[in-house]
Design an enzyme around this catalytic site. Structure first.
Site, short mmCIF file in Angstrom:
data_model
loop_
_atom_site.label_atom_id
_atom_site.label_comp_id
_atom_site.label_asym_id
_atom_site.label_seq_id
_atom_site.Cartn_x
_atom_site.Cartn_y
_atom_site.Cartn_z
N LYS A 1 -0.26 6.67 0.43
CA LYS A 1 -0.73 6.05 -0.86
C LYS A 1 -2.04 5.11 -0.58
O LYS A 1 -1.49 4.18 -0.28
CB LYS A 1 0.52 5.31 -1.74
N GLY B 1 -1.90 5.92 -6.64
CA GLY B 1 -1.25 5.05 -7.96
C GLY B 1 -1.02 3.65 -7.51
O GLY B 1 -1.46 3.20 -6.67
N VAL C 1 4.16 3.90 -8.83
CA VAL C 1 4.15 4.88 -7.43
C VAL C 1 4.45 4.20 -6.38
O VAL C 1 5.38 4.84 -5.33
CB VAL C 1 2.78 5.66 -7.36
N GLY C 2 4.09 3.08 -6.17
CA GLY C 2 4.69 2.48 -4.86
C GLY C 2 5.92 2.20 -4.86
O GLY C 2 6.65 2.22 -3.63
N CYS D 1 -8.79 -8.64 7.29
CA CYS D 1 -7.62 -9.22 7.75
C CYS D 1 -7.77 -10.26 8.73
O CYS D 1 -7.19 -11.32 9.11
CB CYS D 1 -6.29 -8.29 7.64
N GLY E 1 1.36 -0.22 -7.51
CA GLY E 1 2.62 -0.49 -6.79
C GLY E 1 3.62 -0.25 -7.60
O GLY E 1 4.42 0.61 -7.30
N GLU F 1 1.69 -4.90 8.29
CA GLU F 1 0.40 -5.41 8.51
C GLU F 1 -0.21 -5.85 7.21
O GLU F 1 -0.64 -5.60 6.33
CB GLU F 1 -0.45 -4.29 8.98
#
Ligand code: NAD
Length: 470
Positions: free
Chosen positions: A169, A200, A205-206, A278, A202, A244
């Site tokens: 995703k 999608g 779909v998530g 990050c 969160g 992560e």
């Protein structure tokens, strides 16, 4: 208006069944360039079902067969290289050089994963136990928008090598970048259902993917807040998770550092990918004994950075992703000023002549570690400069954050830098240079995540251990 409405499920490119839409904009102009049509819960269910059905045959493939399919993926990514680079620059705004690096490494992940496929990874003898490593099962891979192809390839390469089938995703804020990735995956011709791509948000779909009883593993790269939601979703069925997450990494300039080297190192570590990384070293710690000299050198270096069209090879800093990201960064700069910070370079607003598009002034703010700009992840070209009295205090400030992803140290004496490194709470620490190391472990301490990726650590994260005694 171009519509991005494709999913890749069970070996077929098919239209999204959902009706939620996503505005896709150009980072360069700020204007809408496409409309995304996102998947819904039925797409998510269909993708998991396809991966579940494909699992037994894929888990039973020989290592040679897996190597061949991984090479097919590497070749398909190579064939789509130019499309991936131009979509990445257009949507995300990263410079041409960085986009080239991101896309090339995406392809190499599939080459590197082949080298991990040795019998000893899957079987070893410990006393009377035959220890087997078996594929975890259906794995959901959730990726952010700061380099879609890189994160997708990094996770999918080792999941597939381990014998897992996957549902990917990508971020809904990176739909343009993910289109050539979807094409490459379809063109690689893996057996139907082994690799699926669903777009999608969160919700829904998530959430469907990360709480689904047929999913054994979730690997996500994203923000710490999202990582926590996913860990909650996953715990009821005890899914394995690799998280992560965010960072607010320190760069400690020790008092014996050579500034000719330390300043470009600190600025480069802080502003890689326009600061949308990050691993960015966004808190620069300078010794009080050399405060004025180092602050002046940093301000000069940040002020001289060339901001502009990311397609121009001279550009060092391009625009940020979208208007929301631009506004978020402005809000942080404003907060930094209101909380007493001193702007040493950059500041509010667009750089002169770059009023169109999501261009931000690379900004350096002198502040203290308890201020918002020193504690929260901004995800843009904004660096906080903090002053420390001695080495003890430098270490204390460096560790005084909920995060622990990365750290950087600039120093003259390497032994001293190594001793300082051992006292830092960070998954990776780089001394005097930024090193590209896709085979060494990557991951965070504290709220920067859970687990490690890359190389043998990456494949381990998709394997379950079984000891058989005979
Ligand atoms: P994000 O957390 O907003 O989104 C990441 C992904 O999670 C997206 O695909 C999103 O759709 C998905 N998601 C959101 N809610 C979900 C839910 N409930 N269930 C399942 N999936 C859900 O992050 P972002 O804005 O895309 O990326 C920036 C963040 O990612 C920053 O915090 C950055 O530090 C972090 N990041 C971390 C690393 C790392 O390796 N540690 C690398 C890059 C980015």
């Amino acid at each position: 208006m171009q519509q991005l409405n494709r999913q890749y499920i069970a070996g077929r490119i098919q239209p999204s069944r959902g009706s939620d839409t996503q505005v896709v904009t150009s980072a360069l102009s700020g204007r809408q360039i496409a409309e995304g049509v996102l998947g819904d819960a039925t797409d998510a269910e269909a993708a998991v079902e396809a991966a579940r059905l494909a699992l037994p045959a894929w888990a039973a493939t020989s290592l040679d067969e897996r190597r061949e399919y991984l090479q097919n993926l590497a070749d398909a990514f190579a064939a789509r290289r130019d499309d991936m680079i131009s979509a990445l620059i257009e949507e995300f705004g990263t410079t041409a050089a960085t986009a080239g690096y991101i896309v090339d490494q995406s392809q190499y992940w599939f080459v590197d994963a082949q080298k991990l496929l040795t019998e000893s990874v899957f079987t070893q003898q410990i006393g009377r136990a035959t220890v087997r490593k078996v594929p975890l099962g259906v794995s959901v891979l959730i990726t952010p928008w700061n380099g879609a192809s890189w994160f997708i390839a990094m996770k999918a390469s080792v999941a597939l090598a381990a014998g897992c089938t996957v549902v990917i995703k990508p971020s809904e804020r990176g739909m343009l970048q993910a289109q050539p990735v979807l094409d490459a995956i379809a063109e690689a011709g893996l057996p139907a259902g082994v690799i699926n791509v669903v777009f999608g948000k969160g919700d829904p779909v998530g959430n469907v993917l990360t709480s689904h009883p047929d999913v054994a593993k979730v690997s996500i790269t994203g923000s710490t807040a999202t990582g926590k939601t996913i860990a909650h979703n996953a715990v009821d069925t005890m899914k394995r998770v690799t998280l992560e997450l965010g960072g607010k990494s320190p760069t400690i300039i020790l008092d014996d550092a050579d500034l000719a080297r330390a300043v470009p190192f600190a600025v480069g570590a802080g502003l890689f990918n326009n600061g949308q990384a990050c691993i960015a070293g966004t808190r620069i710690l300078v010794p009080q004994s050399r405060e004025a000299e180092i602050k002046a050198a940093l301000a000069e270096a940040v002020g001289a950075l060339r901001v502009g069209d990311p397609r121009d090879p001279q550009t060092v800093i391009g625009p940020v992703l979208d208007r929301a990201q631009y506004d978020r960064i402005q809000h942080y700069i404003q907060t930094g000023i209101e909380q007493g910070g001193e702007i040493l370079a950059g500041g509010l607003g667009h750089p002169e002549g770059l009023e169109e598009g999501n261009y931000v002034k690379p900004t350096l703010i002198a502040t203290s570690n308890d201020r918002t700009v020193a504690q929260e992840e901004i995800f843009g070209p904004v660096l906080a400069v903090l002053t420390y009295r001695d080495e003890q205090e430098a270490i204390a400030i460096a560790n005084d954050t909920p995060y622990g992803l990365h750290a950087y140290i600039a120093a003259g004496d390497l032994d001293r830098a190594t001793r300082v490194a051992q006292r830092l709470q960070a998954g990776r620490i780089m001394i005097n240079e930024v090193v590209d190391a896709p085979d060494a472990p990557f991951g965070g301490f504290k709220q920067s995540g859970l687990g490690r990726e890359f190389g043998s650590f990456g494949i381990e994260a998709f394997l379950e251990t079984q000891a058989v005694f005979s």
